[in-house]
Motif scaffolding. Structure first.
Motif, PDB file in Angstrom:
ATOM      1  N   THR A   1       9.103  -4.026   7.955  1.00 32.99           N
ATOM      2  CA  THR A   1       7.490  -2.640   8.105  1.00 32.99           C
ATOM      3  C   THR A   1       7.773  -2.450   9.938  1.00 32.99           C
ATOM      4  OG1 THR A   1       6.664  -4.716   6.885  1.00 32.99           O
ATOM      5  CG2 THR A   1       5.586  -3.152   9.149  1.00 32.99           C
ATOM      6  N   LYS A   2       7.552  -1.366   9.994  1.00 32.96           N
ATOM      7  CA  LYS A   2       7.697   0.170  10.578  1.00 32.96           C
ATOM      8  C   LYS A   2       6.467  -0.063  11.635  1.00 32.96           C
ATOM      9  CE  LYS A   2      11.871   1.344   9.157  1.00 32.96           C
ATOM     10  NZ  LYS A   2      11.997   0.239   7.553  1.00 32.96           N
ATOM     11  N   PHE A   3       7.003  -0.471  12.885  1.00 26.17           N
ATOM     12  CA  PHE A   3       5.762  -0.734  13.978  1.00 26.17           C
ATOM     13  C   PHE A   3       6.459   0.504  14.959  1.00 26.17           C
ATOM     14  CE2 PHE A   3       5.714  -4.922  12.650  1.00 26.17           C
ATOM     15  CZ  PHE A   3       4.696  -5.300  11.873  1.00 26.17           C
ATOM     16  N   THR A   4       5.428   1.027  15.896  1.00 22.65           N
ATOM     17  CA  THR A   4       4.906   1.915  17.139  1.00 22.65           C
ATOM     18  C   THR A   4       4.744   1.148  17.995  1.00 22.65           C
ATOM     19  OG1 THR A   4       2.616   2.278  17.683  1.00 22.65           O
ATOM     20  CG2 THR A   4       3.697   3.131  16.097  1.00 22.65           C
ATOM     21  N   GLN A   5       5.165   1.100  19.092  1.00 16.90           N
ATOM     22  CA  GLN A   5       5.193   0.403  20.252  1.00 16.90           C
ATOM     23  C   GLN A   5       4.157   0.030  21.104  1.00 16.90           C
ATOM     24  OE1 GLN A   5       7.096   3.007  24.057  1.00 16.90           O
ATOM     25  NE2 GLN A   5       8.924   2.410  22.803  1.00 16.90           N
ATOM     26  N   LYS A   6       2.944   0.737  20.477  1.00 20.95           N
ATOM     27  CA  LYS A   6       0.950   0.253  20.573  1.00 20.95           C
ATOM     28  C   LYS A   6       0.595  -1.041  19.176  1.00 20.95           C
ATOM     29  CE  LYS A   6      -0.102   4.277  23.529  1.00 20.95           C
ATOM     30  NZ  LYS A   6      -1.043   5.144  22.596  1.00 20.95           N
ATOM     31  N   ASP A   7       1.847  -1.123  18.646  1.00 20.87           N
ATOM     32  CA  ASP A   7       1.212  -2.102  17.440  1.00 20.87           C
ATOM     33  C   ASP A   7       1.186  -1.702  16.025  1.00 20.87           C
ATOM     34  OD1 ASP A   7       2.377  -4.602  16.535  1.00 20.87           O
ATOM     35  OD2 ASP A   7       0.399  -4.822  16.967  1.00 20.87           O
ATOM     36  N   ASP A   8       0.439  -0.700  16.248  1.00 18.83           N
ATOM     37  CA  ASP A   8       0.487  -0.604  14.918  1.00 18.83           C
ATOM     38  C   ASP A   8       1.419   0.008  14.019  1.00 18.83           C
ATOM     39  OD1 ASP A   8      -2.395   0.171  16.468  1.00 18.83           O
ATOM     40  OD2 ASP A   8      -1.220   2.056  16.755  1.00 18.83           O
ATOM     41  N   LEU A   9       1.178   0.777  13.091  1.00 17.81           N
ATOM     42  CA  LEU A   9       2.143   0.530  11.467  1.00 17.81           C
ATOM     43  C   LEU A   9       3.004   1.947  11.624  1.00 17.81           C
ATOM     44  CD1 LEU A   9       0.255  -0.510   8.006  1.00 17.81           C
ATOM     45  CD2 LEU A   9       2.015  -1.180   9.464  1.00 17.81           C
ATOM     46  N   ASP A  10       4.039   2.175  11.765  1.00 17.38           N
ATOM     47  CA  ASP A  10       4.377   3.191  12.410  1.00 17.38           C
ATOM     48  C   ASP A  10       5.417   4.408  10.904  1.00 17.38           C
ATOM     49  OD1 ASP A  10       5.806   5.460  12.356  1.00 17.38           O
ATOM     50  OD2 ASP A  10       7.481   4.665  14.250  1.00 17.38           O
ATOM     51  N   LEU A  11       4.553   4.903   9.911  1.00 16.45           N
ATOM     52  CA  LEU A  11       4.460   5.223   9.043  1.00 16.45           C
ATOM     53  C   LEU A  11       5.143   6.394   8.563  1.00 16.45           C
ATOM     54  CD1 LEU A  11       1.405   5.216   6.947  1.00 16.45           C
ATOM     55  CD2 LEU A  11       2.132   4.146   6.954  1.00 16.45           C
ATOM     56  N   GLU A  12       5.476   7.434   9.697  1.00 15.45           N
ATOM     57  CA  GLU A  12       6.894   8.697  10.016  1.00 15.45           C
ATOM     58  C   GLU A  12       7.949   7.737   9.928  1.00 15.45           C
ATOM     59  OE1 GLU A  12       8.063  11.962  12.789  1.00 15.45           O
ATOM     60  OE2 GLU A  12       5.805  10.814  12.696  1.00 15.45           O
ATOM     61  N   MET A  13       8.261   6.646  10.474  1.00 18.54           N
ATOM     62  CA  MET A  13       9.313   6.130  10.480  1.00 18.54           C
ATOM     63  C   MET A  13       9.827   5.595   9.053  1.00 18.54           C
ATOM     64  SD  MET A  13      12.855   5.944  11.635  1.00 18.54           S
ATOM     65  CE  MET A  13      12.483   6.276  13.236  1.00 18.54           C
ATOM     66  N   PHE A  14       8.571   4.863   8.933  1.00 27.26           N
ATOM     67  CA  PHE A  14       8.896   3.800   7.288  1.00 27.26           C
ATOM     68  C   PHE A  14       9.200   4.981   6.368  1.00 27.26           C
ATOM     69  CE2 PHE A  14       7.166   2.759   3.438  1.00 27.26           C
ATOM     70  CZ  PHE A  14       7.194   0.730   3.571  1.00 27.26           C
ATOM     71  N   SER A  15       8.819   6.330   6.554  1.00 28.23           N
ATOM     72  CA  SER A  15       8.717   7.243   5.215  1.00 28.23           C
ATOM     73  C   SER A  15       9.830   7.223   5.270  1.00 28.23           C
ATOM     74  CB  SER A  15       7.652   8.466   5.443  1.00 28.23           C
ATOM     75  OG  SER A  15       6.591   7.989   5.109  1.00 28.23           O
ATOM     76  N   ILE A  16      10.574   7.749   6.592  1.00 24.53           N
ATOM     77  CA  ILE A  16      11.755   8.108   6.780  1.00 24.53           C
ATOM     78  C   ILE A  16      13.138   6.949   6.254  1.00 24.53           C
ATOM     79  CG2 ILE A  16      14.171   8.583   8.437  1.00 24.53           C
ATOM     80  CD1 ILE A  16      11.891   9.643  10.151  1.00 24.53           C
ATOM     81  N   ASN A  17      12.245   5.823   6.533  1.00 27.80           N
ATOM     82  CA  ASN A  17      13.904   5.110   5.912  1.00 27.80           C
ATOM     83  C   ASN A  17      13.609   4.661   4.711  1.00 27.80           C
ATOM     84  OD1 ASN A  17      13.848   1.582   5.018  1.00 27.80           O
ATOM     85  ND2 ASN A  17      15.402   2.474   6.984  1.00 27.80           N
ATOM     86  N   ILE A  18      12.499   4.656   3.720  1.00 31.96           N
ATOM     87  CA  ILE A  18      12.100   4.286   2.125  1.00 31.96           C
ATOM     88  C   ILE A  18      12.748   5.746   1.683  1.00 31.96           C
ATOM     89  CG2 ILE A  18      10.514   4.880   0.565  1.00 31.96           C
ATOM     90  CD1 ILE A  18      10.086   2.270   1.920  1.00 31.96           C
ATOM     91  N   LYS A  19      12.846   7.312   2.245  1.00 38.38           N
ATOM     92  CA  LYS A  19      13.456   8.611   1.346  1.00 38.38           C
ATOM     93  C   LYS A  19      14.761   8.187   1.946  1.00 38.38           C
ATOM     94  CE  LYS A  19      14.089  13.474   1.778  1.00 38.38           C
ATOM     95  NZ  LYS A  19      15.550  13.424   2.117  1.00 38.38           N
ATOM     96  N   ALA A  20      15.353   7.431   2.558  1.00 35.93           N
ATOM     97  CA  ALA A  20      16.698   6.880   2.401  1.00 35.93           C
ATOM     98  C   ALA A  20      17.214   6.106   1.319  1.00 35.93           C
ATOM     99  CB  ALA A  20      17.390   6.433   3.597  1.00 35.93           C
TER     100      ALA A  20
END
Length: 299
Positions: free
Chosen positions: A12-31
């Motif tokens: 699960t990808k998180f931002t430095q503010k501890d929110d879900l990082d859906l941008e990086m999560f999407s990059i990983n799922i696409k890969a």
């Protein structure tokens, strides 16, 4: 839901503010999808499941379902302390669009065999989604035995087991007893090739989060009978795969995702990023793996 192939237990990808990082999560799922994985598993141990609230699980399921656009199944892990909450989680999974469920025994309480059976059966009867039992007595101290599976398979939607017993012979015992009625997926990265050669249907993988193409290549080569080519990749992969069998597997694998450009190091408290000598050790393994990364054969 075929319960076969490579199924990443994604971080699960998180931002430095501890929110879900859906941008990086999407990059990983696409890969993962581009590499040819066969399903996505959300909210497992590697996905920091115990730190996610219900709203975050909803977001992750719905976002992943939208990302994969029906190309592969989306599975959500259920790891709850009560039967009531597990049934609610199964209802939510179905409502949010998941294709299947992976289930651990009750958390924290070491249930008896009868209690464990009652728990799994109650959830199975509450949902139409297919279920994979996560059998990990090493880490979670509750074993689902073959005798227990005999009873559980009376529930038609219990379809598979993620076998993390660390006992390769268990695959043969399951095959001898249940044939193809119970699909078997290896749950331990360092035993994946051995498990597949012994007849496992698939691999619930960890280091695939950072190295999806290599993981899929091993599976596909074995399935095609090209064992020597698979073995060459697997031997290169082993030092990295050993990062999965550690209490700090989340931090380890997230560091590997940084190296391959499809993740960040952010974890959710109480976890902290690796520090000191242990961080240096893990980085050394990852760096060596990156330097010696094999050229993959045509599949």
């Amino acid at each position: 839901m075929k319960w076969s192939g490579v199924m990443p237990a994604v971080t699960t990808k998180f931002t430095q503010k501890d929110d879900l990082d859906l941008e990086m999560f999407s990059i990983n799922i696409k890969a993962q999808v581009d590499a040819g994985v066969h399903a996505i598993i959300l909210g497992g141990t590697l996905g920091e499941a115990s730190t996610l609230d219900d709203d975050e699980k909803k977001i992750l399921i719905e976002h992943t379902v939208n990302l994969v656009e029906g190309r592969i199944p989306v599975v959500i892990n259920i790891a709850e302390q009560t039967t009531k909450n597990s049934i609610k989680s199964a209802e939510n999974a179905e409502k949010y669009g998941a294709t299947g469920i992976m289930m651990l025994p009750p958390m924290r309480y070491k249930s008896t065999d009868n209690e464990t059976l009652a728990y799994f059966k109650a959830v199975a009867k509450s949902t139409s989604l297919p279920i994979m039992i996560y059998n990990n007595p090493v880490d979670y101290k509750i074993e689902v035995t073959l005798e227990m599976f005999e009873e559980l398979l009376k529930c038609e939607n219990i379809k598979a087991v993620k076998d993390s017993t660390r006992d390769i012979t268990n695959i043969t015992r399951i095959r001898n007893r249940f044939g193809n009625r119970l699909k078997v997926l290896c749950g331990v990265d360092t035993l994946a090739m051995e498990s597949l050669l012994m007849g496992a249907d698939g691999w619930v993988a960890g280091l695939v989060c950072a190295f999806p193409k290599e993981t899929v290549a091993i599976f596909e080569l074995i399935r095609s009978g090209r064992v020597e080519e698979a073995l060459e990749i697997y031997r290169w992969f082993m030092p990295l795969l050993e990062l999965d069998i550690s209490p700090q597997l989340v931090q380890n694998i997230k560091l590997a995702e940084v190296a391959t450009g499809i993740g960040t190091e952010n974890v959710r408290l109480p976890r902290l990023p690796l520090q000191g000598k242990e961080r240096d050790r893990v980085l050394s393994i990852i760096e060596n793996g990156m330097k010696t990364r094999p050229k993959l054969p045509m599949l």
